[in-house]
Design a protein around this motif. Structure first.
Motif, PDB file in Angstrom:
ATOM      1  N   LEU A 237       0.828  -1.209   0.000  1.00 56.57           N
ATOM      2  CA  LEU A 237       0.000   0.000   0.000  1.00 56.57           C
ATOM      3  C   LEU A 237       0.861   1.259   0.000  1.00 56.57           C
ATOM      4  N   ALA A 238       1.981   1.219   0.720  1.00 59.76           N
ATOM      5  CA  ALA A 238       2.886   2.376   0.714  1.00 59.76           C
ATOM      6  C   ALA A 238       3.466   2.609  -0.683  1.00 59.76           C
ATOM      7  N   ARG A 239       3.877   1.533  -1.375  1.00 64.85           N
ATOM      8  CA  ARG A 239       4.389   1.693  -2.735  1.00 64.85           C
ATOM      9  C   ARG A 239       3.304   2.179  -3.683  1.00 64.85           C
ATOM     10  N   PHE A 240       2.073   1.694  -3.480  1.00 58.44           N
ATOM     11  CA  PHE A 240       0.962   2.154  -4.314  1.00 58.44           C
ATOM     12  C   PHE A 240       0.721   3.656  -4.136  1.00 58.44           C
ATOM     13  N   VAL A 241       0.736   4.120  -2.895  1.00 60.76           N
ATOM     14  CA  VAL A 241       0.534   5.546  -2.629  1.00 60.76           C
ATOM     15  C   VAL A 241       1.673   6.365  -3.237  1.00 60.76           C
ATOM     16  N   ASP A 242       2.891   5.864  -3.131  1.00 60.15           N
ATOM     17  CA  ASP A 242       4.024   6.587  -3.728  1.00 60.15           C
ATOM     18  C   ASP A 242       3.864   6.706  -5.244  1.00 60.15           C
ATOM     19  N   GLY A 243       3.408   5.620  -5.888  1.00 62.11           N
ATOM     20  CA  GLY A 243       3.201   5.679  -7.332  1.00 62.11           C
ATOM     21  C   GLY A 243       2.110   6.653  -7.727  1.00 62.11           C
ATOM     22  N   VAL A 244       1.009   6.664  -6.959  1.00 59.19           N
ATOM     23  CA  VAL A 244      -0.082   7.592  -7.258  1.00 59.19           C
ATOM     24  C   VAL A 244       0.359   9.038  -7.027  1.00 59.19           C
ATOM     25  N   VAL A 245       1.108   9.266  -5.957  1.00 59.19           N
ATOM     26  CA  VAL A 245       1.576  10.623  -5.660  1.00 59.19           C
ATOM     27  C   VAL A 245       2.500  11.126  -6.760  1.00 59.19           C
ATOM     28  N   VAL A 246       3.417  10.268  -7.213  1.00 61.92           N
ATOM     29  CA  VAL A 246       4.326  10.674  -8.285  1.00 61.92           C
ATOM     30  C   VAL A 246       3.556  10.942  -9.576  1.00 61.92           C
TER      31      VAL A 246
END
Length: 313
Positions: A237-246
């Motif tokens: 979930l943390a990697r998913f949020v990082d991808g969406v934020v980028v």
């Protein structure tokens, strides 16, 4: 049960009731700052209860209505004794139930009271069966029930958080692929998040929907999504949020990243399933080694043992 034991129990109950009456009577009960300021700031009438949501009174609300001051003092004592408010706050946030630390401490006090009551019932039953009561054993059993209730509520909170994070991890591949499909179709990341949360259900969809709701209320979407990742310990979930934020900040492609993350989570799930199967296989050896094998050996050796005993006689 002997009359002496009955007298001890009745005297203990009467003394506890007298202590509670003297402790929480209005002359000896401390006045809180909220109660002092309430007559000066409460200038608006209370809203009608018909406008609120009708909810069934639970165990916590009923206990607070009956034993409010005692539960509050007990919660403060448990909080001072156990500590760890930061860890409890983090687990409550990960659970997403909206419960405060004070409410959780009150629940621990209620669970401890139930454990104490269970220990008292066990003591009374054992005393009735044996015809006597050992005071030290009764005190130890009651204290054990009290500690079991208080610590059991903390253990149950940890189990709830683990189950919720497992649900988040199980729902992540489907949600990620739906987002990738929506982004590939031409929608922006924000519109794709809104569509997926509207059409799907589950814990992850509710978390993303809550983030979108906070973003519509004025919080930056990046901050709202980062709060979702900070509340849980799920790495995917943390990697998913990082991808969406980028993708939101820089406009980078998001679909392939989401598909790759979904594939990684599915592979990790397969590995966990294989590990769980290996652990279960080892656990299955316990009844075979300690139950089936001794019975087989006994059936194999019993006729020879009987023959040896017969010849010896």
């Amino acid at each position: 049960m002997s009359p002496g034991v009955v007298g001890i129990l009745l005297g203990l109950a009467a003394s506890c009731g007298l202590v509670l009456v003297l402790r929480y009577a209005p002359p000896s009960r401390p006045v809180r700052l909220v109660d002092r300021l309430a007559p000066y700031v409460a200038d608006t009438p209370a809203p009608s209860r018909l406008l609120g949501t009708a909810t069934e009174p639970g165990l916590l609300s009923a206990a607070r209505r009956v034993l409010g001051p005692a539960l509050t003092d007990g919660a403060r004592f448990v909080d001072r004794l156990l500590g760890g408010r930061v860890a409890v706050r983090r687990r409550l946030d990960a659970l997403g139930a909206g419960t405060t630390v004070e409410d959780f401490r009150v629940e621990q006090v209620v669970w401890g009271g139930l454990g104490l009551l269970a220990g008292g019932l066990v003591t009374v039953v054992v005393a009735g069966l044996t015809g006597g009561l050992v005071l030290l054993s009764a005190v130890l059993v009651c204290l054990g029930g009290l500690l079991t209730g208080v610590l059991g509520r903390d253990w149950w909170l940890t189990r709830q958080v683990q189950r919720r994070e497992a649900l988040l991890l199980a729902e992540f591949p489907v949600v990620a692929e739906l987002l990738a499909l929506a982004v590939t179709a031409g929608e922006s990341p924000v519109a794709a998040l809104a569509r997926v949360t509207r059409l799907s259900g589950g814990e992850l969809a509710r978390e993303l929907g809550g983030a979108l709701g906070r973003a519509r209320a004025g919080v930056p979407l990046v901050t709202a999504l980062q709060e979702v990742a900070d509340r849980t310990s799920v790495d995917a979930l943390a990697r998913f949020v990082d991808g969406v934020v980028v993708a939101i900040e820089r406009g980078t492609p998001l679909a392939e990243v989401l598909r790759a993350q979904a594939a990684d989570v599915r592979e990790a799930g397969k590995r966990r399933l294989l590990e769980s199967g290996g652990a279960k296989e080892i656990q299955m050896m316990v009844p075979v080694v300690f139950l089936v094998l001794p019975v087989t050996v006994l059936f194999a050796l019993f006729p020879g043992l009987v023959s040896i005993v017969t010849l010896a006689q």
